[in-house]
Scaffold this active site. Structure first.
Site, PDB file in Angstrom:
ATOM      1  N   HIS C 138      84.352 -51.257  62.083  1.00  0.00           N
ATOM      2  CA  HIS C 138      85.206 -50.478  61.206  1.00  0.00           C
ATOM      3  C   HIS C 138      86.293 -51.414  60.649  1.00  0.00           C
ATOM      4  CE1 HIS C 138      88.385 -47.528  60.235  1.00  0.00           C
ATOM      5  NE2 HIS C 138      87.444 -46.601  60.228  1.00  0.00           N
ATOM      6  N   ASP C 216      87.337 -51.588  70.339  1.00  0.00           N
ATOM      7  CA  ASP C 216      87.668 -50.436  69.511  1.00  0.00           C
ATOM      8  C   ASP C 216      86.929 -49.240  70.102  1.00  0.00           C
ATOM      9  OD1 ASP C 216      87.669 -48.423  67.635  1.00  0.00           O
ATOM     10  OD2 ASP C 216      87.150 -49.705  65.939  1.00  0.00           O
ATOM     11  N   GLN C 219      85.224 -44.251  68.760  1.00  0.00           N
ATOM     12  CA  GLN C 219      84.073 -43.353  68.776  1.00  0.00           C
ATOM     13  C   GLN C 219      83.483 -43.218  70.173  1.00  0.00           C
ATOM     14  OE1 GLN C 219      83.139 -41.530  66.256  1.00  0.00           O
ATOM     15  NE2 GLN C 219      84.341 -42.473  64.618  1.00  0.00           N
TER      16      GLN C 219
HETATM   17  C1  LIG Z   1      85.060 -47.125  65.060  1.00  0.00           C
HETATM   18  C2  LIG Z   1      86.391 -46.767  64.463  1.00  0.00           C
HETATM   19  N1  LIG Z   1      87.411 -47.640  64.575  1.00  0.00           N
HETATM   20  C3  LIG Z   1      88.625 -47.359  64.076  1.00  0.00           C
HETATM   21  C4  LIG Z   1      88.885 -46.181  63.425  1.00  0.00           C
HETATM   22  C5  LIG Z   1      90.249 -45.965  62.880  1.00  0.00           C
HETATM   23  O1  LIG Z   1      90.916 -44.917  63.511  1.00  0.00           O
HETATM   24  P1  LIG Z   1      92.253 -44.362  62.878  1.00  0.00           P
HETATM   25  O2  LIG Z   1      91.969 -44.057  61.445  1.00  0.00           O
HETATM   26  O3  LIG Z   1      92.547 -43.141  63.656  1.00  0.00           O
HETATM   27  O4  LIG Z   1      93.293 -45.421  63.028  1.00  0.00           O
HETATM   28  C6  LIG Z   1      87.843 -45.244  63.296  1.00  0.00           C
HETATM   29  C7  LIG Z   1      88.035 -43.952  62.637  1.00  0.00           C
HETATM   30  O5  LIG Z   1      88.212 -43.815  61.446  1.00  0.00           O
HETATM   31  C8  LIG Z   1      86.580 -45.552  63.818  1.00  0.00           C
HETATM   32  O6  LIG Z   1      85.565 -44.690  63.705  1.00  0.00           O
END
Ligand SMILES: Cc1ncc(COP(=O)(O)O)c(C=O)c1O
Ligand SMILES: Cc1ncc(COP(=O)(O)O)c(C=O)c1O
Ligand code: FES
Ligand code: FES
Lengths: 424, 171, 424, 171
Positions: C138, C216, C219
Site C-alpha cells: 500500500h 503494515d 489488513q
Molecule cells: C495494507 C494497508 N496499509 C495501509 C493502509 C492505510 O491505512 P490508513 O488509511 O488508515 O492510514 C491501508 C488502508 O487503506 C491498507 O489497506
C-alpha cells in the site's frame, strides 16, 4: 463571488447570550458529580464540551454514512466524501479563507504547527535564519521550532512580555530590523494570561520585513470572530476540540500560494499523484497534506460545531466573555492572597484566568476545587517558559466559554474560600 | 459506575491532618551541608523539583542523616518529610529497597504496610486513590534511590541526577 | 506476571460465527438504499462498519467524561485519562505486546508508518543503506520510504511477486545477502490480493541479517489473531477504523528498546519533559510520540471495538472468513469473463477479492454494482505498483468482514451478471 | 434527506444508450499522424490516461482534425468521442472556450446547453449527478485545452503536457 463578501454569520450583538440557556444544549453539564454536586466546568481552555448537535452528527455519520472517502463510487463513499469536503467548505466560510482548498485537516493544532515547520520552514529556511516566538507561547508553537533549530541551525528567539502580560512589540521591531527573520510565530490569544494579541498590526510589521507570519489560533477561533483575510497572517492553526468539535481533528489554514510551495509531511495514500516502487509525485494542496484515512466522522461533528457557533454568533460569544472577564476579575479580587495573572483590560483579554495563592500549591488548589465540584486545571498548561517568567512552575487556571455563567464564577470564588480555610 | 467509583474517594482521605502537620512543619527540610548524596528530582507532571540529601557514616554504608529541600504540593512536601524519617539509619541497600517498596505500595502493586517506626506514613494511603497525585508522593523516594545509585556508581559529592517518573507503564 | 501468558481472548473455534446475527449489531447495515434495496456492504477493506457498542462508547464519552487528558486533577480529566490509558492497556493485551507503553496512538496507520520512517530510519540510516519493500505494498508503506530516499539517499528496493500473488522470498534472501539492508517493510496481508504473508518466517530472515522488520498490519489485525510476540517483527502498524473502531485513530506498536532510541516526530504539548524558550527535552515513549491533544473519544470507541472482537473471538472471525474465501472464489468462477486476482488457497488468503472484466472498466462495474445495492470499491486501492504489475490501472474490489454472509456474495454475483447484461 | 437525494439519480441517466454507442464505436479514436497538438491527460482518481490529438489548418489557427486514444471508463471514452466532434473546425480560441464551458457545465457552474452541431452531448448531462464521475467526462476536454496552451506557448510537435484535475476547489 468576491471573496471578501463571504462574511461569517451575521453578527447579532443585540441578542444577548444567556449562558444558562446555552448550557441546556450540553448534556455533560447536566450531570451531578461527587455525591450530587453540580458540575462547574471551568476547563474549556483545555477542551470545550460538546452540544447535542455535535455528538448527534457523529452518531448519525456512523449510523448512516460511514465509509472511506475519495475514490469511492458507492452510495456510502459518496455520502462520506460529501460530508468530509462540505466540512472543509463550511470551515472556509467560518474563518473567511479565500478558498476551501486552503483548509488542511490535521489531527490537532499541534500537527498543524508541525506541518508548517516541517513542510515550509524546513524547505525554505537555512542555518542562521531566525524564527521569532514569544514568552507566552504554548509548547505547540515552540517545540516544532526547536526540532527545526536542532536539525537545520535555524535560530529561535523570543519576544518578552510587559508586566501586564502583553507582548513587548518593540522587541519584535528590533528583531525584524536585524534582517535575518524569516518566520514570526505567535499565539493569537494566550492560553494562560488570556492576552489577545494585535495580530493584524503585527502582520503588517512582519510582512514589511519580508517574513512569514504563523499564528496559533487555538484560543482565538473558539472565542472571537476570526477572519483570516483581515487578520492578514500567512498560516493559522487551531483545534476542533476547543471549539465545540470532537477530539482528533485540527486545522491548518494557509495561503494557497504558500501551501503550493510546501513539501508533504506524511507520505501515504490519498496524498499522491502517482507512485512507482521507488518514487512518488504529490497531489496539490490540500490533498498533499492529508495522507491516509482522515478523521471523517470528526468532520461531521465539526460542521455541526461551526453551525452552532455561527447560529449563536461569534460576536455574541465574545461580548458574553468580555462581560465575564470584567465580572471574574472583580470577584477574584475579593479572595485574600490570590494573585491573578494577565491583562486587567477586558478589551484585550479572553476568558482565561490563571491564578495562585502565594502559599498553596496549584495542584492542591485544583484538587480541593474539584472536591467542591469546580473543575479547573493546574500545571504549566504547556507553557513552561511563561511559568518561568511568572516565577512559579505551575498555576491553577479557570477558563470560560459560551456556557459559563456568572453563577459558575461565584461557585469558583466560594470554593477558593474553602481552599483557604482548609489550608488556614 | 464512574460515580460510585468517585464517591468512594474523599478529599479528607487525601488531605489528612497528619499530612498537613508534615506540610506545615516538614522534618529535615533545608540544605544538608557535607552530604555525600545530593540529588535533584523533577516531577514532570507539574514541574516541581526537590533535592534530596544523604549523609553517610564513616564506612559509607549507612545513611546517618537524610534531608530534602524544594517546592511542591502538600502531598509532596509531607511525603518528603516522612521519607527522611523512614530512611534515617538505613543502609544504602535497605534504603533502596524501602524506596522500591514505597513506590510499589503507592501504585497498588504491593499491600500497604506502615513501618512501625514511622506510623505517620499511614496518612499517605489515601493518595493511592488519586492516581495523578501518586507521583507527588513518590518523588522524594525515587530521588533518594537515584542518588544512592549514582553514589554507588562513583558519582559522589555535588553530582546530581535527574529522577524523572515517566508515564510509561512498567510491568 | 509473565508476558507470554497474557494471551488474547480464549479462542472459541467451536462456536461458529453467524454473520447475519453479527450484522444485527451494526446499525448501518439495516438501512435500505436506492429505493428500498438492501445495503450489501463489501468495502470493509477500505473501512469497517461499527457496532452499536462502539458508537455508544464514544457517545457516552462525550455525554459523561469529556475532558483533556493528563495533568488534570478534576473528575472529568481523571475519567478521560483513565479511558485513554486503559484503551492502551487493552490494546496491548489484544495484540499481546510486551508493555502497554509500546502502544503509540497515532491518527491512522499512515502516520504510524511515517513515524517509523521519520523517528527511526531518518536517525539511523545513511546514504546507500537499503530499505526493502514489495510489489504488493500500500502507498502508506512506500511513500514514507520515498520521502526518506529523497532526503537521505537511502535506496528503496522491491520484492516482486509470483504469478499467484505471493512474495518471491528468494528475492528477499538475495537482497539480504547484499549486506546493505537496514529495514524490511512489508504488509502482513495485501489489501488487493488478499495474500497473507509468512511474517514469522520472514522476521527470522530479517533478524538473521541484522535488519529491522516493519510490518503494515492494516489488513491483518482486523481479520486474524495477531500476536506481536510470536510474529517477531519490530514495528507493527494498523488503523482503528478497519477493525470496528472509529476514524482518526491508529496504532504503532514497537519494541520498547527501539521506541526509546527514536526521535520525536511531532513537537508540542504532552511530549516534552522540559521546554525553555529555545530548547526542549523529551518524554519517554509512548508520550514522546503523542504531541498535542490526542484522539481521546476515539480511544473509548477503540476499547469497545477490541472488546467486541475479543468476545467474538479472532479465531472464529478468521475461520468464518476462510470459509467465505472458498465460497466466493468458487461463486465468482461462474461469472463469465471475470478475472479474479490473488492466491487460490484459502489458507494464505484473506477475504479480499480484486477482479476485472476484460472489456469493462472497473469504475463502470462499481457504479452499476452500486445501483444494485452492492458497495465495492474501484481504483488502484492505493497500490499503484501492484496495479502496474496486474497490467491494469484499476480493479474493482469486494472485501468481507465478520458481518459478511454468503447471501452478500450471492448478491455480488447476481449484480455482476447485471453488469454483463448492461454492457452486452 | 440523503435517501431522497439518492433516489433522484438513476443509473439509467448515467449510462444512456447514446453514451454506449459512443463507447462501443468511438469517433476519431487512434493515433492521429502529423498532429501538431499531442497531449496526454491523466485522471488521478482512477489512473486512466488519454492522449488527445489536434491537426491544424495551414494558418495554424483552426483545428482541422481532432482525435484521441487511450483507455478509460465508458463515460470517459464516450465523452472523448463527443469532444472530437465538438472541437473539429473550431479555432484554437473557440476550442479553449468550449473546453472551459463544458467543464463549467459539468461542475454545475454554468447551465447545461447542448450545441446544435453535437446533440449527443445531451447524454452527458446525467453525469453531473455523479460527482466522482465528472472527471471522467471532463478529462479529454481539459487535456485538449492543455495541448492548445502548450502549442501556443511554442511547445509544438510531440511535446506532451500532463493535464491533472486536482481535488482543489477553485472559486
Ligand atoms: C495494507 C494497508 N496499509 C495501509 C493502509 C492505510 O491505512 P490508513 O488509511 O488508515 O492510514 C491501508 C488502508 O487503506 C491498507 O489497506
Ligand atoms: C494556545 C494553544 N496552542 C496550541 C494548543 C495545542 O492544541 P492541541 O493540543 O489541540 O494540538 C493549545 C491547547 O492545548 C493552546 O491552548
Ligand atoms: S503537584 Fe508537584 S509534586 Fe505534587
Ligand atoms: S474511471 Fe477513469 S476515466 Fe472514468
Amino acid at each position: 463571488m468576491s471573496n471578501t463578501q463571504k462574511a461569517a454569520a451575521p453578527a447579532r450583538e443585540t441578542i444577548a447570550l444567556d449562558p444558562r440557556r446555552v448550557a441546556q444544549d450540553f448534556p455533560i453539564l447536566k450531570q451531578k458529580i461527587h455525591n450530587g454536586k453540580r458540575l462547574v466546568y471551568l476547563d474549556s481552555g483545555a477542551t470545550s464540551q460538546k452540544p447535542f448537535t455535535v455528538i448527534d452528527a457523529m452518531n448519525e455519520y456512523y449510523h448512516v454514512s460511514n465509509a472511506n472517502v475519495h475514490r469511492g463510487l458507492h452510495v456510502l463513499a459518496e455520502r462520506a466524501t460529501e460530508i468530509y469536503e462540505c466540512a472543509r467548505t463550511r470551515m472556509h466560510f467560518f474563518i473567511n479563507a479565500y478558498l476551501p482548498g486552503e483548509i488542511v485537516w490535521t489531527k490537532n493544532a499541534t500537527e498543524a504547527m508541525n506541518l508548517v515547520a516541517h513542510g515550509y520552514a524546513r524547505k525554505f529556511l537555512k542555518a542562521g535564519d531566525e524564527v521569532i516566538v514569544s514568552r507566552m507561547e504554548h509548547h505547540a508553537n515552540l517545540v516544532p521550532w526547536h526540532l527545526l533549530a536542532k536539525d537545520k541551525g535555524v535560530v529561535v528567539k523570543g519576544i518578552e512580555l510587559n508586566a501586564d502580560g502583553t507582548l513587548r512589540l518593540e522587541e519584535l521591531d528590533a528583531f525584524l530590523k536585524g534582517g535575518k527573520v524569516k518566520i514570526v510565530a505567535l499565539t493569537h490569544v494566550s492560553n494562560v494570561l488570556g492576552t489577545i494579541n494585535p495580530i493584524a498590526e503585527i502582520a503588517k510589521k512582519v510582512h514589511d520585513a519580508g517574513a512569514i507570519f504563523v499564528v496559533d489560533g487555538c484560543q482565538a477561533v473558539p472565542h472571537l470572530p476570526v477572519n483570516v483575510q483581515t487578520l492578514g497572517a500567512d498560516f493559522y492553526a487551531f483545534s476542533a476540540h476547543k471549539m465545540l468539535g470532537p477530539t482528533g481533528l485540527g486545522v491548518l489554514w494557509g495561503r494557497m500560494s504558500l501551501l503550493e510551495k510546501m513539501d508533504p509531511f506524511l507520505g501515504g495514500g490519498e496524498m499522491i499523484e502517482e507512485v512507482t516502487i521507488s518514487s512518488s509525485t504529490y497531489k496539490e494542496p490540500p490533498g498533499r497534506f492529508e495522507a491516509g484515512t482522515p478523521p471523517i466522522a470528526e468532520t461531521a461533528g465539526m460542521t455541526a460545531a461551526v453551525e452552532y457557533l455561527m447560529k449563536t454568533g461569534m460576536a455574541n460569544i465574545r461580548a458574553h466573555e468580555k462581560e465575564l472577564v470584567s465580572y471574574t476579575l472583580e470577584r477574584l479580587k475579593s479572595v485574600k492572597h490570590l494573585k491573578v495573572f494577565g491583562p486587567a483590560n477586558p478589551e484585550i483579554r479572553a476568558g482565561v484566568f490563571a491564578f495562585e495563592f502565594e502559599d498553596i500549591h496549584a495542584h492542591d488548589v485544583a484538587q480541593i476545587l474539584d472536591g467542591e465540584g469546580v473543575a479547573v486545571r493546574a500545571g504549566h498548561h504547556c507553557a513552561q517558559p511563561l511559568h518561568e517568567w511568572l516565577g512559579s512552575p505551575s498555576t491553577a487556571r479557570a477558563s470560560a466559554y459560551l456556557y459559563t455563567a456568572k453563577e459558575d464564577i461565584d461557585a469558583l470564588v466560594k470554593a477558593l474560600e474553602t481552599v483557604r480555610k482548609k489550608f488556614a | 459506575m464512574q460515580d460510585a467509583h468517585n464517591e468512594e474517594k474523599n478529599l479528607d482521605q487525601l488531605y489528612r491532618d497528619v499530612l498537613f502537620e508534615h506540610y506545615r512543619r516538614p522534618h529535615h527540610k533545608g540544605e544538608l551541608a557535607g552530604a555525600e548524596i545530593v540529588t535533584k528530582g523533577n516531577n514532570p507532571v507539574c514541574g516541581d523539583k526537590v533535592t534530596v540529601y544523604g549523609k553517610l557514616d564513616a564506612q559509607g554504608e549507612r545513611l546517618e542523616e537524610v534531608g530534602f529541600d524544594g517546592k511542591g504540593c502538600a502531598i509532596c512536601i509531607a511525603s518528603s518529610s516522612m521519607m527522611t524519617e523512614t530512611m534515617r539509619g538505613k543502609t544504602l541497600a535497605e534504603a533502596s529497597a524501602a524506596s522500591d517498596k514505597f513506590k510499589a505500595m503507592m501504585r497498588n502493586e504491593a499491600a500497604f504496610e506502615v513501618p512501625p517506626e514511622v506510623p505517620d506514613l499511614e496518612a499517605l494511603e489515601g493518595v493511592k486513590k488519586f492516581p495523578v497525585r501518586v507521583k507527588c508522593a513518590t518523588l522524594a523516594w525515587t530521588t533518594l534511590k537515584n542518588g544512592i545509585l549514582a553514589y554507588q556508581a562513583g558519582k559522589t559529592g555535588g553530582e546530581t541526577v535527574e529522577a524523572c517518573e515517566t508515564n510509561t507503564e512498567k510491568e
